[in-house]
Design an enzyme around this catalytic site. Sequence first.
Site, short mmCIF file in Angstrom:
data_model
loop_
_atom_site.label_atom_id
_atom_site.label_comp_id
_atom_site.label_asym_id
_atom_site.label_seq_id
_atom_site.Cartn_x
_atom_site.Cartn_y
_atom_site.Cartn_z
N LYS A 16 0.85 -1.18 0.00
CA LYS A 16 0.00 0.00 0.00
C LYS A 16 0.89 1.24 0.00
O LYS A 16 2.03 1.19 0.45
CB LYS A 16 -0.92 0.01 1.23
CG LYS A 16 -1.90 -1.16 1.26
CD LYS A 16 -2.78 -1.09 2.49
CE LYS A 16 -3.76 -2.24 2.53
NZ LYS A 16 -4.62 -2.21 3.74
N HIS A 17 0.36 2.34 -0.47
CA HIS A 17 1.14 3.57 -0.52
C HIS A 17 1.45 4.06 0.89
O HIS A 17 0.62 3.95 1.80
CB HIS A 17 0.37 4.64 -1.30
CG HIS A 17 0.27 4.37 -2.77
ND1 HIS A 17 1.34 4.49 -3.63
CD2 HIS A 17 -0.78 3.95 -3.52
CE1 HIS A 17 0.96 4.18 -4.85
NE2 HIS A 17 -0.32 3.85 -4.82
N SER A 18 2.64 4.60 1.05
CA SER A 18 3.01 5.17 2.34
C SER A 18 2.14 6.39 2.62
O SER A 18 1.67 7.08 1.70
CB SER A 18 4.49 5.58 2.34
OG SER A 18 4.75 6.52 1.32
#
Length: 566
Positions: A260-262
Amino acid sequence: MAAQNDADECLLLKGGKIMRAATTIIYTCKRKRTQKRVQSLKNNRSVLCGMWAGKYCKSDTVLQFDQACLNINSDNIIHPIDLYVKTEECYKCDFTKWAKLPQNRTTSLLVSTIDRLQFHLKGRSDANCNQSFSFEQHGIYGWNISNDGCSPIYTSTSPENAYLPLYGFSFLIFLLVLIRFLVVILRKINCVPRNRENIYSENDNEVSNSEIVSMIQSELIPDTRRVQRTRILSLDTFRGIAIVLMIFCNYGGGQYSIFKHSSWNGLTVADVIFPWFAWIMGVGIVLSVRSQLRSGRHRSQIIGKAVIRMFKLVLLGVFDSNINRNNYKELRYPGVLQRLGVSYFLVTFLEVTLMKRQPNFQYGRWVVIQDILDSWAQWVVVILITLSHTAITFYLPVPGCPTGYLGPGGLHDLSSHFNCTGGASGHIDRLVFGYNHIYQHPTSRRVYHSTIPYDPEGLLGVLTTVLTVYLGVAAGRVILCCNSTSSRVKRWICYAVICGVIGGCLCGWSKEECDWGLPVWMVERGRPHSNQQELVVVVIRVRHCSTRLCHDGCSVPHPRPLGALG
């Protein structure tokens, strides 16, 4: 070209089916492990914690993904105590009140296992009353609080290994690759070797020429000598890996945080997929433009074709971003395909207008950087574009925000800039598109609790994407002017090290200072060069082994001059 596009589309569809199946398998494995875990806890009459119901655990429901339970025993306290909490992912954030712990009672709180949590008890200076802890999925933990102090957080019921399905899938991929190599070895054993004197026969020369042309596309060979167009296998492999990861992340990534995106600072696997595609697009641009120029196509025709492709990508991107929206007043205009389309046109226009039709590599002692010297004008323009991004980011006044602010807003910096998410970048998007036509749920909201919309694919980011695409162009130019695999790999390693060092210095070699600005883009720019040079070595080695197996094993032939490629 049409056949190749059909093949790419077929490959993408097959990749989508494979990754959907893989995601389903991982979800199923995790769900079965969850059910077994629940049954085991019921048999042992352990305390079960529930889903998010406010912030407390229930005693009869099941923990979901990335959840654990913390039982706080406050039997020996005189007065209720306020519990404050924050995540270590929330950089420069203040503690927020989470719960009030009553005396002579056990409080069960639901905690997230994604980020490491920091706890603070108001009015307590004991080290154990102000501690941080990393919880693991489906674990049950305890914490004893008394007037005399606090105990360290301990494990009551062991958590499960949430990454076991991912390890199993990775092992399966490794097993398939190993089987492939074993098949190559078995073919080698069953082949009858020929004399080394016959290695460089006429037929063998034809095979080697095709291999070298597919990797070099040498500048010294006129188009009339190229009988058929070949592809760069390492680039296709890199593109395939990026597509597989993109599909996997878009289908949830097995609910693993690394896919998942930071939230704002740092990098995850999902964060590097877009730069990989932009870099790959840059490699294709230089190969395509050079080939069209040398074939006699007019520059205006190439630019017109790039304009048409840009509009196609932008329209597809707008359609994809709003496929589930029915209100035209809330359409999202920025997006991934939109940024790729605009960046593609800008870099293609730059190359078409400034690229020489037939370069003349005569630089004497500077021949080692002949590709850079031959494209010095393009480099100047790209550097100016990058500097303009930096100047706008740090010097554009933003109403209500400090000039040069780069943070996520919300709780960041002790909530002093709550509505300044994205700084100048977010301000430009909200000014141009409006609040209702950009991304409404940025990833920073999960950690920093920001309320203002922010689009990660905004207008200002196009400038840094141009840098990404042009670094791909630089890598493609290395393929054109370097004659040997070793020289290309060395150049790509140099690019990777230079970009990584620049990005690390701009970040101060700290994850907390590496937010979504030029530093993190420079770090990401170094990864494609490193990945590409590794894939070049692997693909060339495997392909050369498979074609020369019956000749002399897996030995790499001596390099021959480009004149022999005829």
